[in-house]
Design a protein around this motif. Sequence first.
Motif, short mmCIF file in Angstrom:
data_model
loop_
_atom_site.label_atom_id
_atom_site.label_comp_id
_atom_site.label_asym_id
_atom_site.label_seq_id
_atom_site.Cartn_x
_atom_site.Cartn_y
_atom_site.Cartn_z
N ARG A 52 -21.72 -2.58 -32.88
CA ARG A 52 -22.19 -1.28 -32.40
C ARG A 52 -23.61 -1.38 -31.87
NH1 ARG A 52 -20.71 1.15 -36.48
NH2 ARG A 52 -22.68 1.22 -37.64
N THR A 53 -24.46 -2.20 -32.52
CA THR A 53 -25.83 -2.37 -32.04
C THR A 53 -25.86 -3.00 -30.66
OG1 THR A 53 -26.62 -2.62 -34.32
CG2 THR A 53 -28.05 -3.44 -32.57
N CYS A 54 -25.04 -4.04 -30.46
CA CYS A 54 -24.99 -4.69 -29.15
C CYS A 54 -24.49 -3.73 -28.08
CB CYS A 54 -24.09 -5.93 -29.23
SG CYS A 54 -24.75 -7.27 -30.24
N ILE A 55 -23.51 -2.90 -28.43
CA ILE A 55 -22.99 -1.93 -27.46
C ILE A 55 -24.05 -0.89 -27.12
CG2 ILE A 55 -21.28 -0.10 -27.12
CD1 ILE A 55 -19.34 -1.80 -28.80
N ASP A 56 -24.77 -0.40 -28.14
CA ASP A 56 -25.81 0.61 -27.89
C ASP A 56 -26.91 0.07 -26.98
OD1 ASP A 56 -24.41 2.30 -29.51
OD2 ASP A 56 -25.66 1.98 -31.29
N LEU A 57 -27.26 -1.20 -27.13
CA LEU A 57 -28.33 -1.79 -26.32
C LEU A 57 -27.83 -2.37 -25.01
CD1 LEU A 57 -30.40 -3.58 -29.12
CD2 LEU A 57 -30.94 -1.45 -27.96
N GLY A 58 -26.50 -2.36 -24.79
CA GLY A 58 -25.96 -2.90 -23.54
C GLY A 58 -26.03 -4.40 -23.45
N ILE A 59 -25.89 -5.08 -24.59
CA ILE A 59 -25.94 -6.55 -24.63
C ILE A 59 -24.52 -7.07 -24.78
CG2 ILE A 59 -26.77 -8.54 -25.93
CD1 ILE A 59 -29.20 -6.90 -26.71
N HIS A 60 -24.10 -7.99 -23.92
CA HIS A 60 -22.73 -8.48 -23.91
C HIS A 60 -22.71 -10.00 -23.96
CE1 HIS A 60 -21.64 -4.39 -22.77
NE2 HIS A 60 -22.53 -4.47 -21.79
N GLY A 61 -21.53 -10.54 -24.30
CA GLY A 61 -21.34 -11.98 -24.28
C GLY A 61 -22.03 -12.72 -25.40
N MET A 62 -22.28 -12.08 -26.52
CA MET A 62 -22.96 -12.73 -27.65
C MET A 62 -21.92 -13.27 -28.63
SD MET A 62 -26.01 -11.16 -30.03
CE MET A 62 -27.03 -10.92 -28.59
N SER A 63 -22.20 -14.42 -29.22
CA SER A 63 -21.26 -15.03 -30.15
C SER A 63 -21.10 -14.16 -31.40
CB SER A 63 -21.72 -16.44 -30.55
OG SER A 63 -22.88 -16.36 -31.36
N MET A 64 -19.93 -14.27 -32.05
CA MET A 64 -19.65 -13.43 -33.22
C MET A 64 -20.57 -13.78 -34.39
SD MET A 64 -17.50 -11.36 -32.16
CE MET A 64 -17.23 -10.55 -33.70
N GLU A 65 -21.02 -15.02 -34.47
CA GLU A 65 -21.92 -15.39 -35.55
C GLU A 65 -23.25 -14.66 -35.43
OE1 GLU A 65 -23.35 -17.15 -38.98
OE2 GLU A 65 -21.31 -17.02 -38.17
N LEU A 66 -23.78 -14.57 -34.19
CA LEU A 66 -25.02 -13.83 -33.98
C LEU A 66 -24.80 -12.33 -34.19
CD1 LEU A 66 -26.60 -15.59 -30.87
CD2 LEU A 66 -27.25 -15.82 -33.26
N VAL A 67 -23.63 -11.82 -33.80
CA VAL A 67 -23.32 -10.41 -34.01
C VAL A 67 -23.30 -10.09 -35.51
CG1 VAL A 67 -21.55 -8.63 -33.74
CG2 VAL A 67 -22.07 -10.17 -31.84
N ARG A 68 -22.71 -10.99 -36.29
CA ARG A 68 -22.67 -10.78 -37.74
C ARG A 68 -24.08 -10.79 -38.33
NH1 ARG A 68 -22.52 -13.80 -42.29
NH2 ARG A 68 -22.74 -15.72 -41.09
N MET A 69 -24.94 -11.69 -37.85
CA MET A 69 -26.31 -11.73 -38.35
C MET A 69 -27.08 -10.47 -37.98
SD MET A 69 -27.51 -15.66 -37.83
CE MET A 69 -26.70 -16.99 -38.70
N ILE A 70 -26.80 -9.94 -36.79
CA ILE A 70 -27.45 -8.68 -36.39
C ILE A 70 -27.04 -7.56 -37.34
CG2 ILE A 70 -27.52 -6.92 -34.58
CD1 ILE A 70 -27.28 -9.22 -32.54
#
Length: 512
Positions: free
Chosen positions: A297-315
């Motif tokens: 949800r954070t990546c979607i709110d900031l308009g950031i795409h193409g990030m690995s799931m490991e980094l998404v989990r850390m966020i």
Amino acid sequence: MWYLYILAAAGGAVVALAAYILISRTVFKDRRKAVIEKAELEGENIKQQKILQAKERFLQLKSEHEAHVNQKNNELRDRENDIKSREGQLREQASELGKRQHDLDSQKGQLNAQKSVLEAKMEECEKLTAQVNKELESVAGMSAQDAKNLLIENMKAEARTEAQAYINDTIDEARLNAAKEAKRIVINTIQRTATETAIENAVTSFPIDNDEIKGRIIGREGRNIRALEAATGVEIVVDDTPDAILLSAFDPVRREVARLALHQLVVDGRIHPARIEEVVAKVRKQLEEEILETGKRTCIDLGIHGMSMELVRMIGRMKYRSSYGQNLLHHSREVANICAIMASELGLNPKAAKRAGLLHDIGKVSEEDPELPHALLGAKLAEQCKERPEIVNAIGSHHEEMEMTSLIAPLVLVGDAISGARPGARREVIESYIKRLKGMEDLAASYPGVDKSYAIQAGRELRVIVGAEDVSDEQAATLSTDIAQRIQEEMTYPGQVKITVIRETRSVAYAK
């Protein structure tokens, strides 16, 4: 006649039976004697073996005890020698200080004498100056005040000329550096922008309806609350606070797991150790899923795409971490937006700047390589997750621990400083406090046989859970003493720390 034969036959049978019984008794007696002798011989051998084993064990324990005593004696001798050497050094320093004090006293006397001489010379110099001024006034035909005014007017005219030249040079330089000055103005403007602050606490309050629920949570002889604390690593404070139970831990993730688990247990009504462990494991799994969803949800709110799931989990995990008392996820989102605004004003790529700003503190939520600084660890993680080199460099250099090679790296450094420099955004004390508690837990976990370790009561107590198969009762007592000794020697802490080693034996069987 026939009865004579019968009597003879009966007599012969009796004689034969008597002979058989006599022979059998003799043979049985010999065998019994042989068996008894053999058993006595084996018993003597076993006795000798046990005596030898006992002697060997006694010698082994004696040698170990002597080695331990020798080691302690050596340590005492080393400490005694160290104390003696320090006493000698202190004596030498005291003697040196006495000599210096004597020298200072003598120098003070000399300075006083020189001061009196200088005062006398200054008085004489003032008299000579007044006499020379009178002679100059008579020769020049004007008073000293008139000469002073004339000199001031001349200096004013010269100063105006030099000031005008300096102003012209400054204007020319400002024109040449107009773009640079404009960037500085933009950055200062962003720095003065105030945003909402977010401060995390170390205590969570869990509301309850009545005191009956408190008793069910505590359980018979406190077994339920002990099982909850062992499963979650959170201290559960049940006191006279009305309609509430306090959950105390420096790790927000542990507090959230404990809060959700307590909620499910109270709603369900079944509260016992086995159910507690089941619910805590289930809640921990659900929280991991929620962390991943928060990152997405954070990546979607900031308009950031193409990030690995490991980094998404850390966020997502940033939501449950703090940076000097400032919520790490809020801080990272704020830095991302600041970097994007600065990049847009400066004509750089705002999406890359926003991505780097969001990931700049990713090393703080990683459990790998704890000895690396979080900036370098974050750069390593980003590189492993195939992030672009400019992003990796911006993450690793935002504390200047790596050379800046990309244009967005200074933006991340400035954005991080802006977000943390806001009044009220951070509390510097909590960082050192959390490091101290984490250091206690890591110190206890370094011992063999330790399954879990939890620092509770604001670091005044350390609970260590050991495996019953790996650590005996005697070793558990020794372990608590060793941990207390290491904490006393290696760590700095206020007051005293209570170390509690918990060893629990469980016997489990299944009816099929």
